[in-house]
Design a protein around this motif. Sequence first.
Motif, short mmCIF file in Angstrom:
data_model
loop_
_atom_site.label_atom_id
_atom_site.label_comp_id
_atom_site.label_asym_id
_atom_site.label_seq_id
_atom_site.Cartn_x
_atom_site.Cartn_y
_atom_site.Cartn_z
N LEU A 4 -7.05 2.24 -0.66
CA LEU A 4 -6.68 1.29 0.31
C LEU A 4 -6.54 0.05 -0.62
N GLY A 5 -7.49 -0.27 -1.56
CA GLY A 5 -7.62 -1.52 -2.29
C GLY A 5 -6.32 -1.49 -2.99
N CYS A 6 -5.72 -0.65 -3.67
CA CYS A 6 -4.32 -0.64 -4.37
C CYS A 6 -3.26 -0.71 -3.36
N GLU A 7 -3.27 -0.18 -2.23
CA GLU A 7 -2.27 -0.50 -1.13
C GLU A 7 -2.20 -2.18 -1.07
N LEU A 8 -3.34 -2.72 -0.62
CA LEU A 8 -3.40 -3.98 -0.18
C LEU A 8 -3.25 -4.98 -1.44
N PHE A 9 -3.47 -4.65 -2.44
CA PHE A 9 -2.99 -5.15 -3.89
C PHE A 9 -1.61 -5.39 -3.90
N LEU A 10 -0.99 -4.13 -3.71
CA LEU A 10 0.48 -4.18 -3.83
C LEU A 10 1.35 -5.15 -2.69
N VAL A 11 0.67 -4.97 -1.59
CA VAL A 11 1.47 -5.78 -0.43
C VAL A 11 1.27 -7.14 -0.74
N PHE A 12 0.24 -7.61 -1.25
CA PHE A 12 -0.07 -8.96 -1.31
C PHE A 12 0.51 -9.47 -2.72
N LYS A 13 0.67 -8.79 -3.65
CA LYS A 13 1.62 -9.00 -4.85
C LYS A 13 2.96 -9.05 -4.51
N LEU A 14 3.26 -8.20 -3.83
CA LEU A 14 5.03 -8.31 -3.42
C LEU A 14 5.10 -9.33 -2.30
#
Length: 93
Positions: A57-67
Amino acid sequence: MYDQYGVELGLSLNEYVRKVFLWMTLGLVVAAASGYTLVATSLIRFFFSPISMLVLLGCELFLVFKLSASLHKLSANTAKVMFIIYSALTGVS
């Protein structure tokens, strides 16, 4: 020919929407394939723990915010790779 954001110039609305749906279909296929691979192998036991789910979940949220934050700064190829990685993480989680 492409503009500074990697968007093809001269595309009609029909062609643009077709390409968007093509990328979304590719994302769904990658998510389904990664989810199926996880279930078909014994890796499901590893990802079933609460800690690994929180990491995913943390990796997914990081990717969403980074994108979202750096979409105009990223090259088109980098954004595409990040989208595929996000799709695979979505399928795993």
